[in-house]
Design a protein around this motif. Sequence first.
Motif, PDB file in Angstrom:
ATOM      1  N   ALA A   1     -44.982   4.074  71.566  1.00 15.05           N
ATOM      2  CA  ALA A   1     -45.893   3.347  72.424  1.00 15.05           C
ATOM      3  C   ALA A   1     -46.439   1.941  71.746  1.00 15.05           C
ATOM      4  CB  ALA A   1     -47.041   4.202  72.609  1.00 15.05           C
ATOM      5  N   LEU A   2     -46.195   2.155  70.465  1.00 18.51           N
ATOM      6  CA  LEU A   2     -46.494   0.721  69.402  1.00 18.51           C
ATOM      7  C   LEU A   2     -45.272  -0.283  69.500  1.00 18.51           C
ATOM      8  CD1 LEU A   2     -48.544   2.241  66.505  1.00 18.51           C
ATOM      9  CD2 LEU A   2     -49.613   0.979  68.329  1.00 18.51           C
ATOM     10  N   GLY A   3     -44.119   0.533  69.944  1.00 20.10           N
ATOM     11  CA  GLY A   3     -42.793  -0.094  69.765  1.00 20.10           C
ATOM     12  C   GLY A   3     -42.367  -0.444  68.321  1.00 20.10           C
ATOM     13  N   ASP A   4     -42.901   0.393  67.601  1.00 25.61           N
ATOM     14  CA  ASP A   4     -42.597   0.017  65.844  1.00 25.61           C
ATOM     15  C   ASP A   4     -42.284   1.262  65.310  1.00 25.61           C
ATOM     16  OD1 ASP A   4     -42.653  -0.340  63.397  1.00 25.61           O
ATOM     17  OD2 ASP A   4     -44.547  -1.418  63.432  1.00 25.61           O
ATOM     18  N   PRO A   5     -41.176   1.637  65.218  1.00 24.01           N
ATOM     19  CA  PRO A   5     -40.522   2.915  64.581  1.00 24.01           C
ATOM     20  C   PRO A   5     -40.928   3.186  63.193  1.00 24.01           C
ATOM     21  CG  PRO A   5     -38.585   1.510  65.449  1.00 24.01           C
ATOM     22  CD  PRO A   5     -39.800   0.518  65.414  1.00 24.01           C
ATOM     23  N   GLY A   6     -41.516   2.001  62.392  1.00 28.75           N
ATOM     24  CA  GLY A   6     -42.066   2.131  61.060  1.00 28.75           C
ATOM     25  C   GLY A   6     -43.417   1.990  60.917  1.00 28.75           C
ATOM     26  N   ALA A   7     -44.297   2.051  62.263  1.00 25.84           N
ATOM     27  CA  ALA A   7     -45.597   1.896  62.123  1.00 25.84           C
ATOM     28  C   ALA A   7     -46.242   3.055  61.035  1.00 25.84           C
ATOM     29  CB  ALA A   7     -46.379   1.898  63.303  1.00 25.84           C
ATOM     30  N   SER A   8     -47.466   2.722  60.328  1.00 24.54           N
ATOM     31  CA  SER A   8     -47.878   3.548  59.414  1.00 24.54           C
ATOM     32  C   SER A   8     -49.302   4.139  60.145  1.00 24.54           C
ATOM     33  CB  SER A   8     -48.382   2.967  58.342  1.00 24.54           C
ATOM     34  OG  SER A   8     -49.106   3.657  57.326  1.00 24.54           O
ATOM     35  N   LEU A   9     -49.495   5.322  60.549  1.00 29.21           N
ATOM     36  CA  LEU A   9     -50.593   5.659  60.988  1.00 29.21           C
ATOM     37  C   LEU A   9     -51.835   6.300  60.266  1.00 29.21           C
ATOM     38  CD1 LEU A   9     -48.689   7.822  63.771  1.00 29.21           C
ATOM     39  CD2 LEU A   9     -49.056   5.263  63.584  1.00 29.21           C
ATOM     40  N   ASP A  10     -51.461   6.545  59.029  1.00 29.96           N
ATOM     41  CA  ASP A  10     -52.411   7.349  58.205  1.00 29.96           C
ATOM     42  C   ASP A  10     -53.337   5.995  57.357  1.00 29.96           C
ATOM     43  OD1 ASP A  10     -51.742   9.607  58.902  1.00 29.96           O
ATOM     44  OD2 ASP A  10     -50.021   9.832  57.576  1.00 29.96           O
ATOM     45  N   SER A  11     -52.968   4.664  57.668  1.00 32.65           N
ATOM     46  CA  SER A  11     -53.420   3.832  56.778  1.00 32.65           C
ATOM     47  C   SER A  11     -54.085   2.968  57.898  1.00 32.65           C
ATOM     48  CB  SER A  11     -52.575   2.836  56.350  1.00 32.65           C
ATOM     49  OG  SER A  11     -53.154   1.463  55.843  1.00 32.65           O
ATOM     50  N   GLN A  12     -55.651   3.087  57.873  1.00 27.13           N
ATOM     51  CA  GLN A  12     -56.551   2.344  58.927  1.00 27.13           C
ATOM     52  C   GLN A  12     -56.255   0.767  58.887  1.00 27.13           C
ATOM     53  OE1 GLN A  12     -58.958   0.257  58.588  1.00 27.13           O
ATOM     54  NE2 GLN A  12     -60.308   0.380  60.592  1.00 27.13           N
ATOM     55  N   PRO A  13     -56.080  -0.005  57.759  1.00 23.82           N
ATOM     56  CA  PRO A  13     -55.722  -1.309  58.149  1.00 23.82           C
ATOM     57  C   PRO A  13     -54.323  -1.590  58.876  1.00 23.82           C
ATOM     58  CG  PRO A  13     -56.542  -0.809  55.784  1.00 23.82           C
ATOM     59  CD  PRO A  13     -56.301   0.327  56.413  1.00 23.82           C
ATOM     60  N   LYS A  14     -53.476  -0.722  58.356  1.00 23.57           N
ATOM     61  CA  LYS A  14     -52.012  -1.033  59.229  1.00 23.57           C
ATOM     62  C   LYS A  14     -52.160  -0.493  60.534  1.00 23.57           C
ATOM     63  CE  LYS A  14     -49.532  -0.488  54.773  1.00 23.57           C
ATOM     64  NZ  LYS A  14     -48.840   0.608  53.857  1.00 23.57           N
ATOM     65  N   LEU A  15     -52.910   0.330  60.638  1.00 18.56           N
ATOM     66  CA  LEU A  15     -52.887   1.008  62.014  1.00 18.56           C
ATOM     67  C   LEU A  15     -53.754   0.085  62.845  1.00 18.56           C
ATOM     68  CD1 LEU A  15     -52.352   3.119  64.291  1.00 18.56           C
ATOM     69  CD2 LEU A  15     -54.510   4.166  63.399  1.00 18.56           C
ATOM     70  N   LEU A  16     -54.633  -0.652  62.468  1.00 19.02           N
ATOM     71  CA  LEU A  16     -55.530  -1.569  63.313  1.00 19.02           C
ATOM     72  C   LEU A  16     -54.634  -2.875  63.483  1.00 19.02           C
ATOM     73  CD1 LEU A  16     -58.156  -2.088  64.367  1.00 19.02           C
ATOM     74  CD2 LEU A  16     -58.981  -3.207  61.989  1.00 19.02           C
ATOM     75  N   ARG A  17     -53.765  -3.248  62.542  1.00 17.83           N
ATOM     76  CA  ARG A  17     -52.837  -4.415  62.780  1.00 17.83           C
ATOM     77  C   ARG A  17     -51.853  -3.989  63.921  1.00 17.83           C
ATOM     78  NH1 ARG A  17     -53.765  -5.728  57.315  1.00 17.83           N
ATOM     79  NH2 ARG A  17     -51.921  -4.362  56.484  1.00 17.83           N
ATOM     80  N   SER A  18     -51.303  -2.921  63.719  1.00 15.01           N
ATOM     81  CA  SER A  18     -50.107  -2.585  64.641  1.00 15.01           C
ATOM     82  C   SER A  18     -50.957  -2.321  66.071  1.00 15.01           C
ATOM     83  CB  SER A  18     -49.686  -0.766  64.491  1.00 15.01           C
ATOM     84  OG  SER A  18     -49.107  -1.129  63.068  1.00 15.01           O
ATOM     85  N   LEU A  19     -52.143  -2.224  66.317  1.00 19.01           N
ATOM     86  CA  LEU A  19     -52.726  -1.902  67.468  1.00 19.01           C
ATOM     87  C   LEU A  19     -53.033  -3.378  68.188  1.00 19.01           C
ATOM     88  CD1 LEU A  19     -55.438   0.863  66.913  1.00 19.01           C
ATOM     89  CD2 LEU A  19     -53.427   0.980  68.544  1.00 19.01           C
TER      90      LEU A  19
END
Length: 580
Positions: A224-242
């Motif tokens: 759904a994020l269109g990013d196979p490498g997205a990191s879901l357990d890191s809040q800052p990274k997840l926030l940027r992905s969103l």
Amino acid sequence: MTPPPEHRRAPAAVVLGRTADAIAAATLDEEGAELARTEVAASELSAWVAGVEQMSSPRWVWNDAPRWYGTLLADGVRVARCHDLRLCHAILRDSALVAESAAVRRDARWDAAPHAAEESSAPALFELDDTQSSVGPPGDLDEALAELTRQREAIAGSADPARLRLLLAAESAGALLAEELRAAGVPWDAREHDRILAETLGERPPSGGKPAKLVAAGDRVRAALGDPGASLDSQPKLLRSLHRVGVMVESTSRWELAEQEHPVVAPLLEYKRLSRLLSANGWTWLDEWVSEGRFRPVYVPGGVVTGRWASSGGGALQLPRQLREAVRADPGWKLVVADVAQLEPRVLAAMSSDAALAAAARGRDLYAGIVDSGAVGTRQDAKIAILGAMYGATTGQSGRLVPRLRRAYPRAMGLVDDAARTGEDGGVVSTWLGRTSPPPSGAWSAAQSHATEAEASGADETRARRWARDRGRFTRNFVVQGTAAEWALAWLADLRGRLWALPTVDADHAAPRSGPVFGSRAHLAFYLHDEVIVHTPAELADAAARAVTDAAAAAGRLLFGDFPVDFRLDVRVSDTALKD
DNA sequence: GGCGAGCGCGCG
DNA sequence: AAAGCGCGCGCTCGCC
């Protein structure tokens, strides 16, 4: 009336301490005068305590319950009463009922943290020379006697000795119970736990990897994020992905995500739910905390400033509802699961003598009673308003509803409003029995006084006002939460006695995993603020349930006398702790 | 590699 | 929906 000599010689209290290689015990009479002193070999202590307990059931005085009672229980010895010097010191040191000049306020060595709970199997406990230990409060007999004297003087010279005695007895009963709960353990069905995990997360992965359903949920999020490498357990990274996909949230918290319309939301919430279950109460937790059919958490009586218990390790106070099915009585045994309905507002009604609020609570759901009184329109509004009043809500729906309660229940609301004002002004507040909130920190006081000076900036003033309101909300809640904790302790202490008075069962009906003391009788197995679980032989379940109810009524009378407030319980007898 | 802060979420 | 109180714990991350 002069008691017969043999009664006069029976000790009212026995103070325990340690010497380098043995245990020293002093027996005291009612007035605290020393009658005799004894030395007991460490290896003989449990047998000696059992004998004295059977003979005269004195109040056992010790520096710190975990240091003594765990081993006694492991040896099959239960005592009826104690005086826990460390816990009582903490109360007396801060209590506004105690004179400023009282010596008990000035001995910092008794401010120590509790001893870490001993493994019940630790055989060397009484062999340890901890008289010089840097951990925990002083350990030797003379120190204990001196502290007991300071405490007796503080109580006798206080503004309300009767209330303080009640509070200290309740706190000390809690110290016993905390060790007993650990000794008995929560009956836990590890296979049922594993079944819940497997059903929710997928089968346990062989080498500590992620289970299939968690992996799948993560894959759906990344898609759904269109990013196979997205990191879901890191809040800052997840926030940027969103943000990259246009979900402009300020945090990744559940409630904020739930407001968003985007295909990533549903799978992400699912991923978070599964991830939380795995990390907090997954197979690692199960392996670490459940053995031989019992979860044995470490309770920390008095661990919260308000007097609530805390816990250390195992997350005992955060067991998710999801896992309640894994709490399961032994074969031939039952669980009595009881919680108090709306404990805190009932306590508030009683301590403020608010007859209208007490009437709304009597014999029914308190929130329904508030609706019937016409103060608010719906049960949900009543709940939101009451919580807002006790927590100090000022905004939103809750903030709008509170004024209506203020009109309907001026005494109750006056009590919490006064507590808030006192806190904002830098004062301390006390519970019904005299536990007193800590004074403001130095930084808090400095910020307040600085804000009144000429050179203070607008930011200084804003910050000071915010801190003042923060503290007001704390003291507002302190009086209610703390008094509720006192009621709960009184309930537990009374229940503990009632359960002990029930008959024991034959060895072939016993639950040996609950330990030598409790394996043959109905016993408390879990406690959480306003809820208890009793583990009981099936044939005693009705009697145990009655004991739970009767103890609640007794606690209400003990604290609030004839004031007409009732404490309604939801009581269920069942094989599991599952709530409907 | 240890430690504390911040975040998020479970419980009352 | 959270807001307003009190906790403990796992995780990440920046710092030493």
